[in-house]
Design a protein around this motif. Structure first.
Motif, short mmCIF file in Angstrom:
data_model
loop_
_atom_site.label_atom_id
_atom_site.label_comp_id
_atom_site.label_asym_id
_atom_site.label_seq_id
_atom_site.Cartn_x
_atom_site.Cartn_y
_atom_site.Cartn_z
N ASP A 1 -4.50 -1.92 0.89
CA ASP A 1 -4.47 -0.39 0.66
C ASP A 1 -4.36 0.19 -1.01
N TYR A 2 -3.42 0.88 -1.33
CA TYR A 2 -2.97 1.20 -2.50
C TYR A 2 -3.13 0.02 -3.52
N GLY A 3 -2.41 -0.91 -2.80
CA GLY A 3 -2.52 -2.47 -3.63
C GLY A 3 -3.67 -3.01 -3.95
N ASP A 4 -4.85 -2.62 -3.10
CA ASP A 4 -5.98 -3.12 -3.33
C ASP A 4 -6.61 -2.59 -5.01
N SER A 5 -6.18 -1.34 -5.03
CA SER A 5 -6.68 -0.65 -6.28
C SER A 5 -5.96 -1.33 -7.55
N GLY B 1 0.78 -1.25 0.03
CA GLY B 1 0.08 -0.04 0.16
C GLY B 1 0.98 1.30 -0.06
N PHE B 2 0.34 2.33 -0.02
CA PHE B 2 0.60 3.67 0.16
C PHE B 2 0.66 4.07 1.63
N PRO B 3 1.87 4.79 2.04
CA PRO B 3 3.14 5.17 1.41
C PRO B 3 4.38 4.07 1.58
N SER B 4 3.90 3.03 1.88
CA SER B 4 5.03 1.99 2.39
C SER B 4 5.46 1.10 1.17
N ALA B 5 5.67 -0.04 1.49
CA ALA B 5 6.53 -0.93 0.33
C ALA B 5 6.28 -2.37 0.84
N SER B 6 7.03 -3.27 0.13
CA SER B 6 6.75 -4.78 0.29
C SER B 6 7.21 -5.20 1.68
N TRP B 7 7.95 -4.75 2.45
CA TRP B 7 8.68 -5.02 3.69
C TRP B 7 7.36 -5.03 4.54
N ASP B 8 6.09 -4.55 4.23
CA ASP B 8 4.94 -4.60 4.79
C ASP B 8 4.61 -5.92 5.27
N TYR C 1 -3.38 -1.46 9.08
CA TYR C 1 -2.15 -2.12 8.78
C TYR C 1 -2.41 -3.58 9.30
N PRO C 2 -3.47 -4.39 9.19
CA PRO C 2 -3.63 -5.83 9.85
C PRO C 2 -2.47 -6.80 9.79
N GLN C 3 -1.57 -6.64 8.69
CA GLN C 3 -0.61 -7.42 8.39
C GLN C 3 0.61 -7.32 9.21
#
Length: 300
Positions: A109-113, A41-48, A270-272
């Motif tokens: 988040d952003y990735g959902d779109s 998602g926004f504004p983070s990265a795959s480390w999420d 950020y549930p993950q």
């Protein structure tokens, strides 16, 4: 039992790169089996996804990248960022890795779109999607409630706001959207900020935020794709998220036939990160459910 984290310094060492339209993209892959594409998602990265990475890699071939403008990937300043291009990027990554079979999606988040766009492309026969699970995100523009920082980035002064964005601003924003009992630690905030700051990220934040009006443009196409019902869907959502929490799930249940939605009590945006064990449990249950044989009805 708590899931083991992957420290950011280790995560970064495991990355690989590929070229996407002249820009360097960082990506990660691990495990074997059915491909599972994780979209951040926004504004983070795959480390999420680091808490879920190893457990998911035990069952699937997990794949993730820092999208263009995010994390440790390229962040070109003179570029018009688009969710549609990010979907192109995900398809280019799958092609780079030689993935040809149907792909499962887990997005946030952003990735959902981006996942919604890929789902629409599935019905346009441009990609094969096997299933999709959404974590907290703006699936419906009418339920999305942006925080102050997002509103400021969307304003005519967004370029100034972005360049002035700091770790303190990130802390303030994250404390608004995480659950009250699951706030990020100072160490986690350092890592989140490191990924945003990488490659002069604050300079492009006002351009990345264009995803909010872009969602409105694509809304009907994306909702129609979710309503088709041929690809298994689930929402796993942090209930107390002020951006896309319980109110978004209520709208999902109104609009999506036979809705499959799980609300996580006390969990935020950020549930993950906040509740990775719960997310893993509900994700694996969803996948196992797809493997069950259809019920046979006896007729007399």
């Amino acid at each position: 039992m708590a899931l083991a984290e992957i420290p950011l310094c280790i995560w970064r060492k495991r990355s690989q790169t590929f070229d996407f339209r002249g820009q360097t993209i960082r990506y990660w892959t691990a495990g074997q089996g059915e491909p599972l594409l994780l979209i951040h998602g926004f504004p983070s990265a795959s480390w999420d996804w680091h808490y879920l990475w190893q457990p998911l890699a035990q069952r699937y071939r997990v794949i993730a990248c820092d999208m263009l403008g995010f994390g440790d990937s390229a962040k070109p300043v003179n570029h018009e960022y688009s969710l549609l291009e990010q979907a192109d990027l995900q398809q280019a990554l799958l092609a780079q890795l030689g993935v040809e079979q149907p792909v499962h999606l887990l997005a946030h988040d952003y990735g959902d779109s981006v996942a919604q766009e890929l789902l629409a492309r599935h019905y346009d026969s441009q990609i094969q999607i096997a299933s999709c699970v959404f974590l907290n995100g703006g699936l419906f523009p009418e339920t999305h409630r942006p925080v102050l920082m997002q509103k400021l980035l969307l304003s005519p002064l967004g370029w100034m706001i972005g360049r002035a964005f700091s770790r303190d601003g990130l802390v303030k924003s994250f404390h608004q959207i995480f659950g009250p009992q699951t706030l990020p630690t100072e160490s986690e905030m350092d890592d989140f900020w490191s990924l945003i700051e990488s490659n002069n990220g604050p300079r492009v934040m006002h351009k990345l935020i264009g995803y909010i009006p872009e969602r409105r443009v694509q809304r009907d196409r994306w909702v129609a794709a979710m309503q088709r019902g041929e690809v298994p869907l689930r929402v796993i959502d942090g209930e107390v998220d002020p951006i896309s929490g319980a109110h978004m799930v209520a709208r999902y249940r109104e609009l999506i036939p036979n809705p499959d939605a799980v609300l996580l009590s006390g969990i935020g945006h950020y549930p993950q990160i906040e509740a990775p064990c719960q997310v893993l449990k509900h994700y694996l249950a969803f996948r196992d459910q797809q493997m069950l044989p259809p019920l046979k009805v006896a007729c007399s």
